[in-house]
Design a protein around this motif. Structure first.
Motif, PDB file in Angstrom:
ATOM      1  N   MET A   1       0.899  -1.227   0.125  1.00  0.00           N
ATOM      2  CA  MET A   1      -0.096   0.105   0.055  1.00  0.00           C
ATOM      3  C   MET A   1       0.774   1.346   0.051  1.00  0.00           C
ATOM      4  N   PRO A   2       0.720   2.062  -0.709  1.00  0.00           N
ATOM      5  CA  PRO A   2       1.525   3.405  -0.856  1.00  0.00           C
ATOM      6  C   PRO A   2       1.598   4.259   0.220  1.00  0.00           C
ATOM      7  N   THR A   3       2.548   4.819   0.737  1.00  0.00           N
ATOM      8  CA  THR A   3       2.314   5.555   1.790  1.00  0.00           C
ATOM      9  C   THR A   3       2.082   7.240   1.460  1.00  0.00           C
ATOM     10  N   THR A   4       2.533   7.266   0.116  1.00  0.00           N
ATOM     11  CA  THR A   4       1.974   8.746  -0.157  1.00  0.00           C
ATOM     12  C   THR A   4       0.540   8.967  -0.574  1.00  0.00           C
ATOM     13  N   GLU A  82       4.012  -0.195  -9.384  1.00  0.00           N
ATOM     14  CA  GLU A  82       5.099  -0.217 -10.181  1.00  0.00           C
ATOM     15  C   GLU A  82       6.389  -0.679  -9.224  1.00  0.00           C
ATOM     16  N   THR A  83       6.484  -0.236  -8.032  1.00  0.00           N
ATOM     17  CA  THR A  83       7.627  -0.407  -7.011  1.00  0.00           C
ATOM     18  C   THR A  83       7.463  -1.842  -6.686  1.00  0.00           C
ATOM     19  N   ARG A  84       6.227  -2.283  -6.320  1.00  0.00           N
ATOM     20  CA  ARG A  84       6.220  -3.834  -5.988  1.00  0.00           C
ATOM     21  C   ARG A  84       6.386  -4.828  -7.220  1.00  0.00           C
ATOM     22  N   MET A  85       6.076  -4.475  -8.435  1.00  0.00           N
ATOM     23  CA  MET A  85       6.313  -5.215  -9.278  1.00  0.00           C
ATOM     24  C   MET A  85       7.846  -5.124  -9.953  1.00  0.00           C
ATOM     25  N   GLY A  86       8.472  -4.060  -9.570  1.00  0.00           N
ATOM     26  CA  GLY A  86       9.682  -3.806 -10.023  1.00  0.00           C
ATOM     27  C   GLY A  86       9.967  -3.551 -11.385  1.00  0.00           C
TER      28      GLY A  86
END
Ligand code: PEP
Ligand code: MG
Length: 912
Positions: A1-4, A82-86
């Motif tokens: 879950m995004p923090t932003t 995107e971060t999670r999937m790299g």
């Protein structure tokens, strides 16, 4: 879950990661989103993603643009994904691709479904090819994106893409899409891009975020397409729910094997945890190797069964079985699922509690109780009265596999067979000579009414479930299939043409199934429903002829009778109907209409009574009528064996008993012209003229008739009392409730009540019988409802006549409006269903609750029932339970439906 991704101070939260939701958030996240969240939290393999809420959709539709803050929140959640999937969306080296999928609270055909492979572009297609090590796969994904995007987002006719695909297969001389290679598909992509340019006037967007945003907007907009709105009206889904949108990381069922000779270890499928057609246990589904998205249901290639999947990829199959069993125990119901296998790894793309046939619903509910998964109360909640009603219609015996020529909409259930006729006149003419006919029209209008009444069933090629044909047929309880668009109906040439050139000429036999929408050429044999055989007592639930469905219905009805608070009575006015009503479970008669007892030969007696010029003539006629009426009541009271019987004193408008004014005028005129004797007819004509009414339904009927025709109601009360005495003398029990119709003022009731009481006392005294009789009234005029407190002082019970109450509250003539303009009203959304079918809670229902409350305040314990048609309507039964009535009364055939719905109402809203 995004923090932003916290909502900005002004903007509400519009976006939810799958890990933030659960299955009970369907209002906010839609059905698909809520269930994807639920599966994610169960630890099942769901591709990561997030849901844009229905709040966002509603805000978008209201403002005509994305609400403030939505784009930013989507951006934040996308970044987190995107971060999670790299990988980054549409990255030229290694693109993240996503699907954009709509998901309203209720699944809704007619809306935009899905766009897959968002993020592919001229730049990223080679990156995808390189990363997957499969060039063909990358180009196949790209052409699918342009095709789906073009169709659903840019509104381009799908035919253009289909044609280009066909041309490409022809050029290569192959039969299926899987035989096209990377080079073929890259050429096809060029053709597709050209189609987009030509048809939409713009280039296919190359910016991945623009693709995604356009797709999201297209999902929002699709909420208000004409087809979606029509569907909502038909299914009574509110228009203000809006849809959610799901953004899901792509997994690929069209990712071919690493080596071209290997068997594909990717594919996509749909599955059910039980058979949704029969309700039998055991998994059930279809799988298509090397395929994506809707290929399975689109029928592009033949699918495999799940057993074949087991042979192909045992690991994925075992995993699928494990997950299906997790889902069934978690949802405690039949689930349907969509899955994809990407190079041997199983992914869950969707699940929901699955739709099922009426028979499957009963069987599954009963089986789940046996499996100790649900309680009997929950089983009651898993079925409904409409499903039970469906099981009670006669059915076609399809064992001879008859030839189905087309399919339309199942507008009004039943199985009808007859000769094809193409106009109302022929329908009436042929049916008069004893022929069964099916009236076939493009669409019907009020001029077709006579033909519709004469026909066994109605078939139209146009119009939906709220078309004139559908509304009127349902109102008449007549089988109807409508909107069979595959049929070309030529009323001039008197023939219809079905696909594959099948032609039905006038006079040919056709069979139509209003429960499934199927249309067959020729005569399909009809068999009675086994469920009706069971209710009739001809098929015991334990007999060897009873099937599992009958046993399931029996169990659920037994639980229903234990559960319900409402009594269920029947509307019946012959001993035969009364007996059937009892077999169907009626606990009394809530309405015995007496008007039919005065038709036929007895009509002339009533005519004489109305026209009598002096008391002695009147008394003579009444004395002739009395024994006939007494016999009528003895028959009914005997058939009901001590259960309460509500007899309504005569109600219909006067003119129904008098000669027709026009006919009589002609007779007199002819006699006059010929110089013949016509003294009697002339006298009659004058009397009929005097009694003629412009609005008979609002005229001299009901209690008004009883007050102005001396002796009429008293004769009926005497017949009832003497019948009760006779039954009691013969050792039976008679419980009668005498009901006065169309009361608007307590004074009307008081006069009739006092006269009736003295007759009852007199008969009690002379016969010595113990006559148990209540005297009460119908509440069927707004004034009666609004003065119920006063009326209750004189009434021992109320029975709501919701037919007349609807008629007088709306000012709708019940005999005219349904055929005249209800289809227009339904089409324009003024109401979702005829108020004569389902009680209008806000208007008519309000009068019912006011009257119930004020009646009981004036007379605690006042017995309350309903005997209008609504007494057998599922939704209305829930209302009557909720306002605290004692019983509902409906036609014998609806009694089981009312029993079941009364129990379901008690499950949902237990009475103290
Ligand atoms: C009614 O009005 O609801 C009713 C039951 O009476 P009828 O339909 O006979 O007028
Ligand atoms: Mg009435």
């Amino acid at each position: 879950m995004p923090t932003t991704a916290a909502p900005t101070p002004q903007a509400p939260k519009y976006v939810y990661d799958f890990s933030e939701g659960h299955k009970d958030l369907k209002d906010l996240l839609g059905g698909k989103g809520a269930n994807l969240a639920e599966m994610t939290n169960l630890g099942l393999p769901v591709p990561p993603g997030f849901t844009i809420s229905t709040d966002a959709c509603r805000a978008y539709l209201a403002a005509g643009r994305a609400p403030d803050g939505l784009d930013a929140q989507v951006g934040d959640y996308l970044a987190a994904l995107e971060t999670r999937m790299g990988r980054k969306l549409g990255d030229p080296e290694d693109p993240l691709l996503v699907s954009v999928r709509s998901g309203a609270k209720f699944s809704m055909p007619g809306m935009m479904e899905t766009v897959l492979n968002i993020g592919l572009s001229d730049a990223s297609v080679s990156g995808l090819a390189a990363k997957a090590g499969d060039e063909r796969f990358a180009w196949d994904s790209y052409r699918r994106l342009i095709q789906m995007f073009g169709k659903t987002v840019l509104d381009i006719d799908g035919e253009h893409f289909e044609e280009a695909l066909e041309a490409s297969k022809r050029a290569k001389n192959v039969a299926t899409d899987v035989e096209l290679d990377a080079a073929d598909l890259s050429v096809l992509v060029d053709s597709y891009k050209a189609i987009v340019r030509e048809q939409s006037g713009r280039d296919f967007p190359q910016d991945p975020r623009e693709q995604m945003d356009l797709a999201i907007r297209a999902v929002f907009d699709s909420w208000n397409t004409e087809r979606a709105m029509l569907y909502r009206r038909q299914e009574r889904i509110p228009h203000d729910l809006g849809t959610a949108v799901n953004i899901v990381a792509m997994v690929f069922g069209n990712l071919g094997p690493a080596s071209p000779d290997a068997i594909s270890n990717s594919g996509t499928g749909v599955a059910f945890t039980r058979d949704p057609a029969t309700g039998h246990s055991g998994v059930y589904g279809d799988y298509l190797p090397n395929a994506q998205g809707e290929d399975v249901v689109a029928g592009i290639r033949n699918t495999l069964s799940l057993t074949e999947l087991e042979n192909l990829d045992k690991t994925s199959y075992d995993e699928l079985m494990r997950i299906m069993s997790v889902l069934e125990s978690h949802y405690r119901d039949l689930c349907d699922i969509e899955f994809t296998i990407e190079r041997g790894k199983l992914w869950m793309l969707q699940t929901r509690v699955g739709k099922r046939t009426a028979a499957a619903a009963f069987l599954i509910a009963s089986n789940l109780v046996d499996e100790e998964v649900i309680t009997p109360d929950e089983a009651l909640d898993r079925v409904n009265g409409n499903q039970l009603a469906q099981l009670m219609f006669p059915q076609f015996d399809l064992s001879g596999t008859p030839k189905r020529i087309a399919k339309g909409m199942n507008a009004s259930p039943g199985a009808a067979v007859g000769r094809a006729v193409f106009d109302s006149y022929t329908a009436i003419k042929w049916s008069r000579s004893g022929e069964r006919v099916i009236l076939i029209r493009r669409e019907t209008n009020p001029d077709d009414l006579g033909g519709m009444i004469a026909a066994q069933g109605i078939l139209t090629s146009r119009g939906g479930k709220t078309s004139h044909a559908a509304v009127v047929a349902r109102g008449m309880g007549k089988t109807c299939v409508c909107g069979a668009e595959e049929l070309d109906v030529d009323t001039k040439a008197r023939r219809l043409t079905a696909p594959a050139g099948v032609v039905i000429e006038e006079g040919d036999l056709v069979s139509i199934d209003g429960s499934s929408g199927a249309i067959y050429a020729g005569e399909v044999p009809v068999m009675p429903s086994p469920v009706v055989e069971y209710f009739e007592g001809r098929l015991g639930p334990d007999s060897s002829h009873a099937d599992e469905l009958v046993r399931a219905v029996h169990r659920i009805m037994t639980w229903a009778d234990e559960k319900r608070a409402l009594y269920v009575r029947a509307n019946a006015d012959t001993p035969d109907d009364a007996a059937r009503a009892r077999r169907f479970g009626a606990q009394g008669i809530g309405l015995c209409r007496t008007e039919h007892m005065f038709l036929g030969e007895r009509r002339t007696l009533v005519e004489r009574l109305i026209l009598a010029e002096d008391d002695s003539e009147r008394r003579k006629v009444l004395a002739e009528l009395l024994p006939m009426q007494r016999d009528d009541f003895v028959g009914i009271l005997t058939a009901m064996g001590g259960l309460p019987v509500t007899v309504r004193l005569l109600d219909p408008p006067l003119h129904e008993f008098l000669p027709d004014l026009t006919e009589l005028s002609v007779r007199v005129a002819v006699a006059e012209a010929r110089g013949e004797e016509h003294e009697n007819d002339l006298r009659l004509l004058q009397a009929v003229h005097k009694l003629h009414e412009a609005n008979p339904m609002l005229g001299l009927r009901g209690v008004r008739l009883g007050l102005v025709v001396p002796g009429l109601f008293i004769m009926q009360v005497r017949a009832i009392a003497e019948a009760a005495a006779q039954v009691a003398k013969a050792g039976g029990v008679a419980r009668v409730e005498i009901m006065v119709p169309l009361v608007g003022a307590v004074q009307e009731l008081e006069i009739i009540r006092d006269e009736a009481r003295s007759v009852l006392d007199e008969v009690t005294e002379t016969t010595g019988a113990d006559i148990r009789a209540l005297i009460g009234t119908m509440i069927e005029l707004p004034r009666a409802a609004l003065t119920a407190g006063q009326i209750a002082e004189a009434a021992e019970f109320f029975s709501f006549g919701t037919n007349d109450l609807t008629q007088t509250t709306w000012g709708f003539s019940r005999d005219d409006v349904e055929a005249a303009f209800f289809s227009a009203y339904l089409d324009r959304g003024i109401f979702g269903v005829s108020p004569f079918e389902t009680l209008d809670r806000d208007g008519v229902g309000r009068l019912v609750s006011v009257a119930a409350e004020e009646g009981r305040a004036a007379r605690p314990g006042l017995k309350l029932g309903v005997c209008g048609e609504h007494g057998g309507d599922p939704d209305s039964v829930h209302f009557f339970h909720d306002v605290g009535l004692d019983y509902v009364s409906c036609s014998p055939f609806r009694v089981p439906v009312a029993r079941l719905e009364a129990a379901r109402a008690a499950v949902n809203n237990p009475r103290a």
